[in-house]
Write a protein that holds these residues in place. Structure first.
Motif, PDB file in Angstrom:
ATOM      1  N   ARG A 150       2.883  88.240 -41.306  1.00 36.36           N
ATOM      2  CA  ARG A 150       2.626  87.596 -40.016  1.00 36.36           C
ATOM      3  C   ARG A 150       1.170  87.797 -39.640  1.00 36.36           C
ATOM      4  N   ASN A 203       4.071  82.727 -37.414  1.00 32.50           N
ATOM      5  CA  ASN A 203       4.707  82.006 -38.522  1.00 32.50           C
ATOM      6  C   ASN A 203       5.561  80.836 -38.047  1.00 32.50           C
ATOM      7  N   PHE A 207       6.411  77.346 -39.945  1.00 26.74           N
ATOM      8  CA  PHE A 207       7.771  77.004 -40.393  1.00 26.74           C
ATOM      9  C   PHE A 207       8.246  75.735 -39.682  1.00 26.74           C
ATOM     10  N   ASN A 270      15.083  80.625 -40.405  1.00 25.69           N
ATOM     11  CA  ASN A 270      15.290  81.776 -41.302  1.00 25.69           C
ATOM     12  C   ASN A 270      16.763  82.162 -41.355  1.00 25.69           C
ATOM     13  N   LYS A 317      11.636  84.111 -50.720  1.00 24.12           N
ATOM     14  CA  LYS A 317      10.266  84.620 -50.756  1.00 24.12           C
ATOM     15  C   LYS A 317      10.364  85.981 -51.439  1.00 24.12           C
TER      16      LYS A 317
HETATM   17  C1  BGC Z   1       9.127  86.184 -41.698  1.00 30.17           C
HETATM   18  C2  BGC Z   1      10.491  85.757 -42.137  1.00 30.17           C
HETATM   19  C3  BGC Z   1      11.549  86.540 -41.379  1.00 30.17           C
HETATM   20  C4  BGC Z   1      11.275  86.522 -39.890  1.00 30.17           C
HETATM   21  C5  BGC Z   1      12.210  87.435 -39.141  1.00 30.17           C
HETATM   22  C6  BGC Z   1       9.011  86.054 -40.210  1.00 30.17           C
HETATM   23  O1  BGC Z   1       7.749  86.382 -39.775  1.00 30.17           O
HETATM   24  O2  BGC Z   1       8.146  85.414 -42.341  1.00 30.17           O
HETATM   25  O3  BGC Z   1      10.627  85.949 -43.519  1.00 30.17           O
HETATM   26  O4  BGC Z   1      12.799  85.989 -41.601  1.00 30.17           O
HETATM   27  O5  BGC Z   1       9.970  86.906 -39.610  1.00 30.17           O
HETATM   28  O6  BGC Z   1      12.050  88.737 -39.490  1.00 30.17           O
END
Ligand code: BGC
Length: 386
Positions: A150, A203, A207, A270, A317
């Motif tokens: 992040r 993020n 996304f 997610n 990932k």
């Molecule tokens: C991550 C994800 C994760 C989410 C919750 C995001 O910043 O990139 O992989 O699922 O945080 O923890």
């Protein structure tokens, strides 16, 4: 002029013969002829600036602070454990902390890392906007900061960013829905709902916007319809990426808008939010057609859901890759060499573009679990058994 030079040369040679050849310019004489004595083989001299004695941390490991957001979610446990193991293998000592998804806890953990003498900080922030003050302290102490997964926003203390291609994660989710519903050919319209993660996590911009770059045209043309009308990122955000909050919101949506309608797809950013959606469907949805649900992380609960057709896909990932890249970055910073970077344009944290390394995300469906997750050693069959 030439004659004059020749004369000087001859004179100095003659002088040399009489006086004996002393080195006239010490700089020209390399250090090795300086009579090595058997008794003191490695006696470091003051003229060798970066001897192991003066900077042991740089040459022989040193303390690395690793701050993870929480150990409630499987992925961060794995990220933390992978990184600790790899850093230790490389000779470093690791202070690994999990922040319990609580910002003040994470801030004080980082403060402690700084006062304990960490040489590099690796931070997956809980809230990318809340670390400015503590990172100013890191900068004062000349501690490089790697934002992990992040991006940390509005702080010029962030030196590097190691993550996955987050835009691509969203694009893959959007493409999956487009192809599974055959949006370019099927008559439709299809009903879709959206859910993303924590508003303080940069993020989600990648996304969600990445997925929308694929899906928005179908919403505009009416091929996709969002019955709740909740399509704006902030309307579909989930504080803390929490499964129970996702479930609560979807129970409301399902009972209000889908009591007599079919839900065809849910774009979930997610796995933790996808699980909330699946739970809500189990409690509050009666239609025979089960929606396509996307996800990300291939965490164990969602992988099991994929095996039971309760979630259609997840974006894998491989946290082993991310940990390995981050360790390379730490190692380079410790040794004063160039950390690996493959993106110098995408991630501006408000103070400028942060040099980044983006790892590759991969689509994983039920059919890929064996190859991507088990054969690669990410999970054992036992991990995924009920
Ligand atoms: C991550 C994800 C994760 C989410 C919750 C995001 O910043 O990139 O992989 O699922 O945080 O923890």
């Amino acid at each position: 002029m030439k004659k004059l030079l020749a004369l000087v040369l001859v004179l100095s040679l003659v002088l040399c013969l009489f006086v004996g050849c002393q080195p006239s310019t010490p700089a020209e004489t390399p250090t090795e002829p300086a009579a090595p004595t058997d008794t003191e083989p490695a006696a470091p001299t003051d003229t060798e600036p970066a001897t192991p004695d003066t900077e042991p941390a740089a040459a022989e490991g040193g303390l690395v602070g690793v701050a993870m957001p929480t150990n409630d979610l499987q992925r961060w446990n794995q990220d933390g454990a992978n990184m600790k193991a790899k850093l230790e293998e490389a000779g470093y000592t690791v202070d690994l902390q999990f922040g319990a998804n609580d910002i003040p806890t994470q801030v004080s953990q980082i403060e402690n890392m700084i006062s304990n003498g960490c040489k590099v900080l690796v931070i997956a922030s809980i809230d990318g906007n809340s670390l400015g003050t503590v990172l100013a302290q890191a900068k004062e102490n000349k501690i490089p900061v790697i934002a992990y997964d992040r991006l940390i926003m509005n702080s010029d203390a962030v030196s590097y960013y190691a993550t996955f291609d987050n835009w691509k994660v969203g694009v893959k989710q959007g493409e999956y829905i487009r192809d599974a519903l055959d949006l370019d050919n099927a008559a439709g319209p299809f009903n879709i709902e959206f859910i993303t993660g924590d508003p303080g996590d940069n993020n989600i911009n990648f996304f969600f916007d990445g997925a929308m770059s694929i899906l928005q045209p179908y919403l505009d043309s009416g091929k996709l319809v969002c019955q709740s009308g909740q399509t704006a990122k902030m309307d579909v955000a989930t504080p803390g990426w929490a499964t129970d909050k996702a479930q609560e919101r979807f129970e409301n949506i399902l009972s209000t808008y889908y009591a007599d309608k079919q839900l065809d797809a849910v774009l979930a950013s997610n796995d933790s939010t996808a699980q909330g959606v699946a739970n809500a469907l189990a409690s509050s949805y009666t239609n025979d057609v089960y929606p396509i649900i996307t996800g990300q992380d291939c965490d164990i609960a969602s992988t099991k859901n994929m095996m039971k057709d309760l979630q259609a896909m997840s974006v894998f990932k491989d946290t082993r890759d991310l940990a390995a890249k981050t360790v390379e970055m730490v190692d380079a910073l410790m040794k004063g060499t160039e950390p690996p970077v493959n993106d110098n344009k995408t991630y501006n944290n408000g103070t400028g573009v942060i040099p980044s390394y983006l790892c590759e995300p991969k689509v994983c469906t039920k059919d890929d679990i064996q190859e991507i997750l088990i054969d690669s050693g990410y999970y054992t069959e036992k991990d995924l058994a009920d």
